[in-house]
Design a protein around this motif. Structure first.
Motif, PDB file in Angstrom:
ATOM      1  N   SER A  43       0.899  -1.355   0.158  1.00 34.71           N
ATOM      2  CA  SER A  43       0.017  -0.143  -0.008  1.00 34.71           C
ATOM      3  C   SER A  43       0.890   1.249   0.025  1.00 34.71           C
ATOM      4  O   SER A  43       1.904   1.148   0.583  1.00 34.71           O
ATOM      5  CB  SER A  43      -1.035  -0.061   1.219  1.00 34.71           C
ATOM      6  N   GLY A  45       0.806   5.743   0.919  1.00 39.17           N
ATOM      7  CA  GLY A  45       0.171   6.431   2.017  1.00 39.17           C
ATOM      8  C   GLY A  45       1.330   6.383   3.188  1.00 39.17           C
ATOM      9  O   GLY A  45       2.265   5.781   3.411  1.00 39.17           O
ATOM     10  N   PRO A  48       1.416   2.891   6.502  1.00 25.85           N
ATOM     11  CA  PRO A  48       2.337   1.298   6.504  1.00 25.85           C
ATOM     12  C   PRO A  48       3.679   2.004   6.515  1.00 25.85           C
ATOM     13  O   PRO A  48       4.718   0.803   6.616  1.00 25.85           O
ATOM     14  CB  PRO A  48       2.065   0.963   5.158  1.00 25.85           C
ATOM     15  N   ARG A  73       0.455   6.136  -7.623  1.00 31.14           N
ATOM     16  CA  ARG A  73       0.115   7.271  -8.322  1.00 31.14           C
ATOM     17  C   ARG A  73       0.980   7.712  -9.281  1.00 31.14           C
ATOM     18  O   ARG A  73       2.273   7.353  -9.300  1.00 31.14           O
ATOM     19  CB  ARG A  73       0.484   8.562  -7.128  1.00 31.14           C
ATOM     20  N   SER A  83       4.571   5.726  -4.356  1.00 33.51           N
ATOM     21  CA  SER A  83       4.543   4.639  -3.268  1.00 33.51           C
ATOM     22  C   SER A  83       5.753   3.789  -3.757  1.00 33.51           C
ATOM     23  O   SER A  83       6.389   3.314  -2.620  1.00 33.51           O
ATOM     24  CB  SER A  83       3.297   3.885  -3.400  1.00 33.51           C
ATOM     25  N   GLY A 139      -4.523   0.495   3.027  1.00 37.26           N
ATOM     26  CA  GLY A 139      -4.953   1.384   3.978  1.00 37.26           C
ATOM     27  C   GLY A 139      -6.279   1.851   4.053  1.00 37.26           C
ATOM     28  O   GLY A 139      -7.166   1.289   3.070  1.00 37.26           O
TER      29      GLY A 139
END
Ligand code: 6PG
Length: 239
Positions: A43, A45, A48, A73, A83, A139
């Motif tokens: 994931s 964000g 994590p 992204r 990410s 997430g």
């Protein structure tokens, strides 16, 4: 709560990440022992990142681990919003990760989504056109999104990936995401949610009112697998 779902609550993000790390290693070793490799979708964000930092110091046969993403992204890999780039910095560089199957974020969303679907096909487990991931890490946004499945996005899709344009906080809008079709074939799914801002949404997502169009995290329902919510006390305070 569904029979395939469990919730684990921890005092803070550090203890949540420590617990998720231990179970990650357990699942990875079992997959490597049983199938010779461990297929994991990561994931993006903030939540994590502590888990990734901890995993960077764990002993595991990383040469048997294949890294994918639940979403990405569409920004350059050296952009703070990428990410893959974030994981590379805190984790992959330390373990010498080799089997990295990133979403080609430098392509446009539509082309990257198609290319990623082709990548998944290379790991397919017939009759599926994609792999049965041993673990998918997810997430949840304050709006109930997961991966890049946002409120209002189509629920009934049959493709493995989708090109997405979504505005969430100050994050890049152009994205590629796995759809629930792939995620729900996983053997194990972790959903990490921490912080008071997630509390109201977490209560709705785990409630009996099923509204997958507006609460995409409710689309996560593995057919033959387990989903474990790792949450901190702040996120769980309304449960
Ligand atoms: C992403 C993630 C996304 C994320 C949520 C929660 O690429 O942004 O895949 O689904 O998990 O937005 O983000 P935080 O962990 O930063 O709250």
């Amino acid at each position: 709560m569904k029979s395939n779902t469990s919730l684990k609550t921890y005092p803070n993000l550090d203890e949540l990440s420590e617990a998720a790390k231990q179970l990650f290693i357990e699942i990875a070793n079992e997959a490597i022992q049983q199938r010779g490799r461990f297929l994991v979708a990561l994931s993006g964000g903030n939540t994590p990142m502590k888990l990734y930092e901890k995993l960077a110091y764990e002993t595991l046969d990383w040469s048997r681990v294949h890294f994918f993403w639940g979403d990405e992204r569409c920004v350059p890999v050296d952009d703070a919003g990428n990410s893959y780039g974030q994981a590379q910095k805190v984790w992959f560089d330390k373990i010498g990760a080799t089997n990295i199957h990133r979403i080609q974020s430098d392509l446009g969303p539509a082309e990257a989504a198609k290319e990623y679907a082709d990548t998944l096909k290379g790991f397919s487990e017939p009759p599926l056109d994609w792999p049965r991931f041993d673990l998918v890490l997810l997430g949840m946004g304050d709006d109930g999104h997961t991966a890049s499945l946002f409120p209002g996005s189509p629920v009934d899709v049959d493709s493995p990936t989708l090109a997405v344009v979504a505005n969430y906080q100050d994050r890049p809008a152009n994205r590629v995401t796995l759809t629930q079709n792939v995620i729900n074939d996983a053997r194990n799914i972790f959903i990490l949610a921490a912080g008071a801002s997630k509390a109201e949404t977490l209560k709705k997502v785990l409630s009996d009112t099923y509204n997958p169009a507006e609460l995409p995290a409710q689309r996560i329902d593995p057919k033959d697998g387990e989903v474990i919510w790792f949450v901190d006390e702040a996120a769980a305070r309304k449960l």
